[in-house]
Design a protein around this motif. Structure first.
Motif, PDB file in Angstrom:
ATOM      1  N   VAL A  45      -0.100   8.137   4.622  1.00 51.16           N
ATOM      2  CA  VAL A  45       0.110   7.050   5.589  1.00 51.16           C
ATOM      3  C   VAL A  45      -1.214   6.722   6.282  1.00 51.16           C
ATOM      4  O   VAL A  45      -1.560   5.553   6.480  1.00 51.16           O
ATOM      5  CB  VAL A  45       1.190   7.421   6.628  1.00 51.16           C
ATOM      6  CG1 VAL A  45       1.274   6.346   7.720  1.00 51.16           C
ATOM      7  CG2 VAL A  45       2.545   7.586   5.957  1.00 51.16           C
ATOM      8  N   ALA A  46      -1.977   7.757   6.625  1.00 48.29           N
ATOM      9  CA  ALA A  46      -3.278   7.535   7.260  1.00 48.29           C
ATOM     10  C   ALA A  46      -4.220   6.782   6.323  1.00 48.29           C
ATOM     11  O   ALA A  46      -5.004   5.934   6.759  1.00 48.29           O
ATOM     12  CB  ALA A  46      -3.898   8.880   7.667  1.00 48.29           C
ATOM     13  N   VAL A  47      -4.134   7.072   5.025  1.00 47.24           N
ATOM     14  CA  VAL A  47      -4.953   6.344   4.045  1.00 47.24           C
ATOM     15  C   VAL A  47      -4.515   4.881   3.985  1.00 47.24           C
ATOM     16  O   VAL A  47      -5.355   3.967   3.959  1.00 47.24           O
ATOM     17  CB  VAL A  47      -4.847   7.009   2.653  1.00 47.24           C
ATOM     18  CG1 VAL A  47      -5.505   6.137   1.589  1.00 47.24           C
ATOM     19  CG2 VAL A  47      -5.497   8.389   2.683  1.00 47.24           C
ATOM     20  N   HIS A  58      -7.184  13.739  -3.580  1.00 48.34           N
ATOM     21  CA  HIS A  58      -8.445  13.476  -4.277  1.00 48.34           C
ATOM     22  C   HIS A  58      -8.233  12.484  -5.422  1.00 48.34           C
ATOM     23  O   HIS A  58      -9.009  11.529  -5.586  1.00 48.34           O
ATOM     24  CB  HIS A  58      -9.025  14.783  -4.827  1.00 48.34           C
ATOM     25  CG  HIS A  58      -9.292  15.808  -3.771  1.00 48.34           C
ATOM     26  ND1 HIS A  58      -9.553  17.128  -4.076  1.00 48.34           N
ATOM     27  CD2 HIS A  58      -9.331  15.709  -2.417  1.00 48.34           C
ATOM     28  CE1 HIS A  58      -9.739  17.798  -2.944  1.00 48.34           C
ATOM     29  NE2 HIS A  58      -9.603  16.960  -1.939  1.00 48.34           N
ATOM     30  N   GLU A  59      -7.172  12.690  -6.193  1.00 47.47           N
ATOM     31  CA  GLU A  59      -6.876  11.772  -7.293  1.00 47.47           C
ATOM     32  C   GLU A  59      -6.546  10.381  -6.770  1.00 47.47           C
ATOM     33  O   GLU A  59      -6.875   9.365  -7.399  1.00 47.47           O
ATOM     34  CB  GLU A  59      -5.713  12.327  -8.123  1.00 47.47           C
ATOM     35  CG  GLU A  59      -6.084  13.595  -8.897  1.00 47.47           C
ATOM     36  CD  GLU A  59      -4.884  14.269  -9.533  1.00 47.47           C
ATOM     37  OE1 GLU A  59      -3.739  13.870  -9.214  1.00 47.47           O
ATOM     38  OE2 GLU A  59      -5.087  15.196 -10.340  1.00 47.47           O
ATOM     39  N   LEU A  60      -5.911  10.335  -5.602  1.00 50.15           N
ATOM     40  CA  LEU A  60      -5.560   9.058  -4.987  1.00 50.15           C
ATOM     41  C   LEU A  60      -6.805   8.222  -4.679  1.00 50.15           C
ATOM     42  O   LEU A  60      -6.821   7.005  -4.903  1.00 50.15           O
ATOM     43  CB  LEU A  60      -4.760   9.320  -3.708  1.00 50.15           C
ATOM     44  CG  LEU A  60      -4.445   8.117  -2.831  1.00 50.15           C
ATOM     45  CD1 LEU A  60      -3.591   7.124  -3.598  1.00 50.15           C
ATOM     46  CD2 LEU A  60      -3.726   8.568  -1.566  1.00 50.15           C
ATOM     47  N   PHE A  61      -7.847   8.858  -4.161  1.00 47.33           N
ATOM     48  CA  PHE A  61      -9.067   8.117  -3.851  1.00 47.33           C
ATOM     49  C   PHE A  61      -9.605   7.393  -5.085  1.00 47.33           C
ATOM     50  O   PHE A  61     -10.037   6.238  -5.014  1.00 47.33           O
ATOM     51  CB  PHE A  61     -10.143   9.060  -3.305  1.00 47.33           C
ATOM     52  CG  PHE A  61      -9.865   9.582  -1.919  1.00 47.33           C
ATOM     53  CD1 PHE A  61      -9.018   8.910  -1.060  1.00 47.33           C
ATOM     54  CD2 PHE A  61     -10.452  10.762  -1.472  1.00 47.33           C
ATOM     55  CE1 PHE A  61      -8.765   9.387   0.222  1.00 47.33           C
ATOM     56  CE2 PHE A  61     -10.201  11.244  -0.195  1.00 47.33           C
ATOM     57  CZ  PHE A  61      -9.357  10.557   0.650  1.00 47.33           C
ATOM     58  N   LEU A 100       0.821  -1.207   0.000  1.00 45.87           N
ATOM     59  CA  LEU A 100       0.000   0.000   0.000  1.00 45.87           C
ATOM     60  C   LEU A 100       0.856   1.259   0.000  1.00 45.87           C
ATOM     61  O   LEU A 100       0.600   2.204  -0.758  1.00 45.87           O
ATOM     62  CB  LEU A 100      -0.922   0.003   1.225  1.00 45.87           C
ATOM     63  CG  LEU A 100      -2.102  -0.960   1.187  1.00 45.87           C
ATOM     64  CD1 LEU A 100      -2.743  -1.063   2.564  1.00 45.87           C
ATOM     65  CD2 LEU A 100      -3.134  -0.500   0.155  1.00 45.87           C
ATOM     66  N   LEU A 101       1.869   1.282   0.832  1.00 42.24           N
ATOM     67  CA  LEU A 101       2.713   2.477   0.939  1.00 42.24           C
ATOM     68  C   LEU A 101       3.467   2.728  -0.368  1.00 42.24           C
ATOM     69  O   LEU A 101       3.634   3.884  -0.771  1.00 42.24           O
ATOM     70  CB  LEU A 101       3.679   2.333   2.118  1.00 42.24           C
ATOM     71  CG  LEU A 101       3.004   2.397   3.505  1.00 42.24           C
ATOM     72  CD1 LEU A 101       3.970   1.936   4.586  1.00 42.24           C
ATOM     73  CD2 LEU A 101       2.502   3.807   3.808  1.00 42.24           C
ATOM     74  N   VAL A 102       3.902   1.669  -1.030  1.00 46.56           N
ATOM     75  CA  VAL A 102       4.558   1.832  -2.330  1.00 46.56           C
ATOM     76  C   VAL A 102       3.553   2.369  -3.348  1.00 46.56           C
ATOM     77  O   VAL A 102       3.858   3.291  -4.124  1.00 46.56           O
ATOM     78  CB  VAL A 102       5.170   0.497  -2.804  1.00 46.56           C
ATOM     79  CG1 VAL A 102       5.599   0.593  -4.270  1.00 46.56           C
ATOM     80  CG2 VAL A 102       6.364   0.124  -1.937  1.00 46.56           C
ATOM     81  N   PHE A 103       2.340   1.811  -3.358  1.00 48.50           N
ATOM     82  CA  PHE A 103       1.314   2.281  -4.282  1.00 48.50           C
ATOM     83  C   PHE A 103       1.012   3.762  -4.048  1.00 48.50           C
ATOM     84  O   PHE A 103       0.734   4.507  -4.990  1.00 48.50           O
ATOM     85  CB  PHE A 103       0.036   1.459  -4.116  1.00 48.50           C
ATOM     86  CG  PHE A 103      -1.083   1.899  -5.014  1.00 48.50           C
ATOM     87  CD1 PHE A 103      -1.094   1.566  -6.365  1.00 48.50           C
ATOM     88  CD2 PHE A 103      -2.136   2.664  -4.522  1.00 48.50           C
ATOM     89  CE1 PHE A 103      -2.125   1.992  -7.200  1.00 48.50           C
ATOM     90  CE2 PHE A 103      -3.161   3.089  -5.352  1.00 48.50           C
ATOM     91  CZ  PHE A 103      -3.164   2.747  -6.689  1.00 48.50           C
ATOM     92  N   LEU A 104       1.094   4.191  -2.793  1.00 44.77           N
ATOM     93  CA  LEU A 104       0.809   5.583  -2.444  1.00 44.77           C
ATOM     94  C   LEU A 104       2.025   6.492  -2.617  1.00 44.77           C
ATOM     95  O   LEU A 104       1.989   7.657  -2.221  1.00 44.77           O
ATOM     96  CB  LEU A 104       0.303   5.659  -1.001  1.00 44.77           C
ATOM     97  CG  LEU A 104      -0.991   4.900  -0.716  1.00 44.77           C
ATOM     98  CD1 LEU A 104      -1.372   5.018   0.745  1.00 44.77           C
ATOM     99  CD2 LEU A 104      -2.120   5.418  -1.579  1.00 44.77           C
ATOM    100  N   GLY A 105       3.118   5.945  -3.187  1.00 45.51           N
ATOM    101  CA  GLY A 105       4.290   6.755  -3.476  1.00 45.51           C
ATOM    102  C   GLY A 105       5.189   7.013  -2.291  1.00 45.51           C
ATOM    103  O   GLY A 105       5.950   7.989  -2.280  1.00 45.51           O
ATOM    104  N   LEU A 106       5.138   6.142  -1.283  1.00 49.43           N
ATOM    105  CA  LEU A 106       5.899   6.354  -0.050  1.00 49.43           C
ATOM    106  C   LEU A 106       6.991   5.309   0.149  1.00 49.43           C
ATOM    107  O   LEU A 106       7.423   5.066   1.278  1.00 49.43           O
ATOM    108  CB  LEU A 106       4.942   6.337   1.157  1.00 49.43           C
ATOM    109  CG  LEU A 106       3.928   7.482   1.196  1.00 49.43           C
ATOM    110  CD1 LEU A 106       2.871   7.212   2.266  1.00 49.43           C
ATOM    111  CD2 LEU A 106       4.612   8.817   1.454  1.00 49.43           C
ATOM    112  N   GLU A 107       7.468   4.720  -0.967  1.00 50.83           N
ATOM    113  CA  GLU A 107       8.472   3.655  -0.841  1.00 50.83           C
ATOM    114  C   GLU A 107       9.762   4.131  -0.188  1.00 50.83           C
ATOM    115  O   GLU A 107      10.486   3.337   0.432  1.00 50.83           O
ATOM    116  CB  GLU A 107       8.777   3.024  -2.208  1.00 50.83           C
ATOM    117  CG  GLU A 107       9.327   3.982  -3.250  1.00 50.83           C
ATOM    118  CD  GLU A 107       8.239   4.675  -4.052  1.00 50.83           C
ATOM    119  OE1 GLU A 107       8.575   5.247  -5.097  1.00 50.83           O
ATOM    120  OE2 GLU A 107       7.061   4.648  -3.642  1.00 50.83           O
TER     121      GLU A 107
END
Length: 216
Positions: free
Chosen positions: A146-148, A177-180, A121-128
């Motif tokens: 991170v909260a998401v 918003h785009e992430l959702f 999830l964190l990688v998908f959210l750009g937090l790798e």
């Protein structure tokens, strides 16, 4: 997937919700708008089983949540409902990865599986590059992502978001918003979002408006 039927809620003599009805389909993104004090947050808290209505019923995945004992309700909430708030509520002493896996550990998901899911999830959210960073080492937008991830870790039936971009600047708000919508496309995730942000509200599949405790 979610059926809210004739929900009423009062605080003392103040009637906040006056017979709310909502149906939400799986994979749908619903926005709820209205002025401050209209009842948006109260409604989300009731749908999320954090508060109880005075009357009416809520069904999530064919489960009548009002009929569950407190223990079963807590387990149901942990496994089926994810929350994203205006303020991220990350634990400051834990890293992004550790904050994300906490709900999985509560759900007794094996550690190896929980960590794998959190990293995915964190990688998908750009937090790798931020897995081992603590909240004070992250930007506001990164903290909210991170909260998401934390809200998604148990693959919940629905994410309830209360003013999720209210504490972000315009750039980070747009990215959130785009992430959702990316999450809906990838995981068929369902969202119910209470917001003052007209751009986000307008992007949703449906925009519902609360005024004086009723849907208009």
């Amino acid at each position: 997937m979610i059926k809210v039927s004739d929900i009423h809620k009062s605080y003392g003599s103040l009637k906040v919700l006056k017979g709310i009805n909502i149906d939400v389909r799986k994979g749908e993104i619903i926005s709820i708008v209205g002025t401050s004090g209209a009842g948006k947050t109260t409604l989300l808290q009731i749908i999320g089983t954090l508060d109880k209505p005075a009357s009416g019923s809520i069904s999530i995945n064919n489960t009548d949540v009002n009929s569950l004992s407190e223990r079963k309700l807590a387990n149901f909430r942990n496994k089926h409902i994810g929350f994203v708030f205006q303020f991220h509520h990350l634990l400051p002493e834990f890293t992004a990865l550790e904050n994300t896996v906490i709900p999985a550990y509560i759900a007794k998901i094996p550690q190896k599986e929980a960590i794998f899911r959190a990293k995915e999830l964190l990688v998908f959210l750009g937090l790798e590059e931020r897995l081992d960073h603590k909240p004070n080492e992250l930007s506001g937008g990164e903290q909210q992502r991170v909260a998401v991830a934390r809200a998604l870790i148990n693959n919940p039936s629905v994410i309830l978001a209360d003013e999720p971009s209210g504490n972000l600047d315009s750039k980070n708000s747009k990215e959130l918003h785009e992430l959702f919508f990316s999450l809906r496309d990838k995981y068929e995730q369902t969202f119910v979002i209470a917001t003052h942000n007209e751009e986000l509200a307008g992007m949703a599949d449906r925009k519902l408006t609360i005024k004086d405790g009723v849907m208009i």
